[in-house]
Design a protein around this motif. Sequence first.
Motif, PDB file in Angstrom:
ATOM      1  N   TRP D 172       0.845  -1.198   0.000  1.00  0.00           N
ATOM      2  CA  TRP D 172       0.000   0.000   0.000  1.00  0.00           C
ATOM      3  C   TRP D 172       0.881   1.249   0.000  1.00  0.00           C
ATOM      4  O   TRP D 172       0.604   2.226  -0.694  1.00  0.00           O
ATOM      5  CB  TRP D 172      -0.907  -0.007   1.223  1.00  0.00           C
ATOM      6  N   TRP D 175       2.236   1.941  -3.383  1.00  0.00           N
ATOM      7  CA  TRP D 175       1.225   2.560  -4.254  1.00  0.00           C
ATOM      8  C   TRP D 175       1.108   4.045  -3.940  1.00  0.00           C
ATOM      9  O   TRP D 175       1.016   4.877  -4.844  1.00  0.00           O
ATOM     10  CB  TRP D 175      -0.088   1.786  -4.122  1.00  0.00           C
ATOM     11  N   LEU D 176       1.170   4.382  -2.633  1.00  0.00           N
ATOM     12  CA  LEU D 176       1.101   5.805  -2.276  1.00  0.00           C
ATOM     13  C   LEU D 176       2.267   6.564  -2.892  1.00  0.00           C
ATOM     14  O   LEU D 176       2.097   7.651  -3.452  1.00  0.00           O
ATOM     15  CB  LEU D 176       1.162   5.950  -0.759  1.00  0.00           C
ATOM     16  N   PHE D 179       1.688   7.177  -6.463  1.00  0.00           N
ATOM     17  CA  PHE D 179       0.724   8.262  -6.668  1.00  0.00           C
ATOM     18  C   PHE D 179       1.398   9.616  -6.506  1.00  0.00           C
ATOM     19  O   PHE D 179       1.158  10.549  -7.279  1.00  0.00           O
ATOM     20  CB  PHE D 179      -0.418   8.101  -5.663  1.00  0.00           C
ATOM     21  N   SER D 196       2.335   2.048  -8.883  1.00  0.00           N
ATOM     22  CA  SER D 196       0.924   1.986  -8.501  1.00  0.00           C
ATOM     23  C   SER D 196       0.338   0.636  -8.858  1.00  0.00           C
ATOM     24  O   SER D 196      -0.294  -0.029  -8.037  1.00  0.00           O
ATOM     25  CB  SER D 196       0.124   3.071  -9.217  1.00  0.00           C
ATOM     26  N   ALA D 197       0.558   0.233 -10.116  1.00  0.00           N
ATOM     27  CA  ALA D 197      -0.103  -0.965 -10.614  1.00  0.00           C
ATOM     28  C   ALA D 197       0.305  -2.174  -9.793  1.00  0.00           C
ATOM     29  O   ALA D 197      -0.545  -2.939  -9.327  1.00  0.00           O
ATOM     30  CB  ALA D 197       0.248  -1.179 -12.081  1.00  0.00           C
ATOM     31  N   PHE D 198       1.611  -2.347  -9.538  1.00  0.00           N
ATOM     32  CA  PHE D 198       2.026  -3.566  -8.862  1.00  0.00           C
ATOM     33  C   PHE D 198       1.851  -3.474  -7.357  1.00  0.00           C
ATOM     34  O   PHE D 198       1.648  -4.496  -6.704  1.00  0.00           O
ATOM     35  CB  PHE D 198       3.439  -3.945  -9.289  1.00  0.00           C
ATOM     36  N   ILE D 200      -0.766  -2.140  -5.897  1.00  0.00           N
ATOM     37  CA  ILE D 200      -2.151  -2.549  -5.668  1.00  0.00           C
ATOM     38  C   ILE D 200      -2.330  -4.032  -5.925  1.00  0.00           C
ATOM     39  O   ILE D 200      -3.020  -4.734  -5.182  1.00  0.00           O
ATOM     40  CB  ILE D 200      -3.097  -1.708  -6.551  1.00  0.00           C
ATOM     41  N   LYS D 203      -1.096  -5.939  -2.944  1.00  0.00           N
ATOM     42  CA  LYS D 203      -1.922  -5.715  -1.775  1.00  0.00           C
ATOM     43  C   LYS D 203      -3.211  -6.529  -1.863  1.00  0.00           C
ATOM     44  O   LYS D 203      -3.535  -7.310  -0.966  1.00  0.00           O
ATOM     45  CB  LYS D 203      -2.237  -4.237  -1.698  1.00  0.00           C
ATOM     46  N   VAL D 204      -3.920  -6.384  -2.960  1.00  0.00           N
ATOM     47  CA  VAL D 204      -5.205  -7.081  -3.087  1.00  0.00           C
ATOM     48  C   VAL D 204      -5.006  -8.584  -3.095  1.00  0.00           C
ATOM     49  O   VAL D 204      -5.702  -9.328  -2.392  1.00  0.00           O
ATOM     50  CB  VAL D 204      -5.941  -6.606  -4.354  1.00  0.00           C
TER      51      VAL D 204
END
Lengths: 225, 78, 86, 222, 160
Positions: D172, D175-176, D179, D196-198, D200, D203-204
């Motif tokens: 996470w 990703w921040l 961004f 960002s893409a990886f 997230i 994380k998911v």
Amino acid sequence: MDIATLGGQILGQIPLGDIVLYLTPFNLFMFAGALIFTTLIAISRTETQIEAEFGSLKDKKVKVDLEEFKIRRFLAIVCGLATAGAMITGDLFNFTLFVALIGIVNIGIVSAVKQVDVLNAAYQYGLVAMIASMPLFAGAALILGATGTLSLFQLSQTVTTPMMYFASLLLLMGIIGETGVAPFYATKAEMFRTPGSPFILIIHLSSLLIIIRAIEILLIINKPF
Amino acid sequence: MLIGSIGVIVLPKPLDKVIMFALLQAGFIGTVVAAKYLDVAMAAAIFDPIATVIFLMAIIKLNEIRVKKRDLEGEHLD
Amino acid sequence: MIETQIWFYTGIVLLVGGSIATAIGPGVKDPIIRTLNTEIPAIGLSLIFLTYNHTIALLTYIAASVIITMILLRVVVRMEEMGAEL
Amino acid sequence: MLVPELVPAYTVSLFLPALYAGLITGFIGLLAISFQKNDLSALILTDIVGLAMLVIVASVGTDLAEALILPGLVVELAEIMAISEILMSREMRKTGKTAPLLPFPFTADMEIMTTAANFIAVILVVYGVFLSGFTGGAIAGGGIIFYVISRKSRGLPIKIWEGIAGISGIAWAIWLAGFLIFFVAPDYWLLGLFMSAFGILLKVASKMGLIGVMAREEFKRE
Amino acid sequence: MKDIGQIWNDLANPKRIPRLFSVVLGLILIVGFFVPMALNDHQIYPRPLPQEQIDQENPLAPYDRGGVPLVEPGIVKAQYPQNSAKLGMVTGYLSPIAIGVKNTTRYYGTSIYSSPGGLIDEILYYTRGFDTILESAILMMAFVIASWVALNFTMRRRKD
């Protein structure tokens, strides 16, 4: 309605792509209030609550153990930050997401307790919050469909149509459900019986601030005057 | 696909419902292929058996629990 | 164009019909049947996504609905196991 | 003419039917909830209400609408997860039973679980990594779930559990950072995109894997 | 006529609240049928007619928005173009694997645009990236709550 008439002169903007955060004295005040309260919570310790036992003269201590304390403090800080963020956001959908985040964190703060009544209240509140996410997002989507924009700056200049009144009704309903104000207050009142008072207070504060902010946003969208 | 959906609604027994559900999903994959999105169809085709397997496991386990409960109650009554 | 309309209205019929079936269909007192019935409006929703060409959302939805189903079934089984009176 | 200036008339004509379908579905779901005495059924029915929300959002029919569907979907998933867990813990408190006593020995030998599990899981994970982002995370997570369920039941030590949760927290943070790169240093947008893409995706997918562990303990306790 | 105190007492029962809320919300949804509604066709981020691009046998359908990877931005109608310096670059970008897929087959447009780059990534990570932060934060919080409850109560791991 112009944003400046409600909140005062715009002091500054934080542009993040399409989502523009903006600061007016009114919003800045609430933002700072939420932040200060969050720091207070981050450094404070919980109290021990004493429950009178029914049918005898003894009292029962309800304590918060360390693990539980850690997780609840974490969730309370997130709740405070989300409240602060919702105060200054300039985008409708962003605001709804903040409200949804506050709703789920509120459930989490009380979910760790051991009293059945409180857990029951938390579950019912969770159901309401889940149902409420439907009018929340649907209202935002209807406003997008009616005007073609989600930015509050643009929305403050468009002509209001009946469709937008309906959408803001939905939006209001969603916010009421997520924050649990009257007349749907009973679930939260039960939740306040949990031990650990500072964390319970942030639930209260966040819902108050969110309601104020929601009324401001609805005034901006609907322009009644 | 429509037959499947009607079947899912009407048939009362869970196991029959699962079969009809598979039919429903097959129809849906057919529609996606007709729309020429083969990658989506591929993903749907892989996920469908997973959903079916999960349903089957849940149903079998529920049945076992219920049978056992009924046995317990039966002993109680005797 | 005509075929997208067919998908669209089939999707709507499945969505509305499926939700009615979930609400008052035969045997919905049993939670597992209710969960199975929710799959019908899910397929209807997928068809509507397909009509609008929201294909990435469709892909995500297919994956997420399996996970949601699994979470629901876990609750159903656990409840039955405990013999909870709701 | 790749992108039109206005929304095509055909999409506009689809708006009202979709919106009304959403309203009707929501109404049916809400009415059913209000007549429902059973808490578990109410939880299942809120799923229907969530579907109504997704239809209404989708009916706008622009790229933005599609981007708004994904948050709606995720919020729905998140809330069902948290609330179902609370429901279970409430019932356990009420009946006063504890988990280790309860589990019911259960074995289901299914052909697909032994032969196809690895194959399907590998396909899904590879495809998910190629897709990246939320979509990829959900798909790779589905693969992990299937793999985990089909394995033998073995408790996951709490240290490992917290480790995986920690990984998703770090993802996470990645990703921040991605961004922020978009706005602080727009020239490095490609780096930001990949972070960002990886972030997230990781994380998911890791969270879905843990859900799979929960479900495995439910279904395959021996 | 019912006593008003009685009504307040009924409201105090948490179990009734979701039912009450859904009744009120259902009534409001009914109101929606009598309100004139129409889609405004001046939307941001419009998309072409459904099935148009796939019928043209475009390998990038349905998300082709123009642009050359790393060179030329794609077409994006954002709300505030001035706030995003590199608007459209993400839309136009294709990863090397995606280019390979594009040259092989015609029917995998969704996968191509779901991999890094593409319009949805541009909206989700760049122009409306803040939404995605919140969205993933919601998922994370829900997971924290669920796993904490699961570890401590429903699975009872910590006691062992």
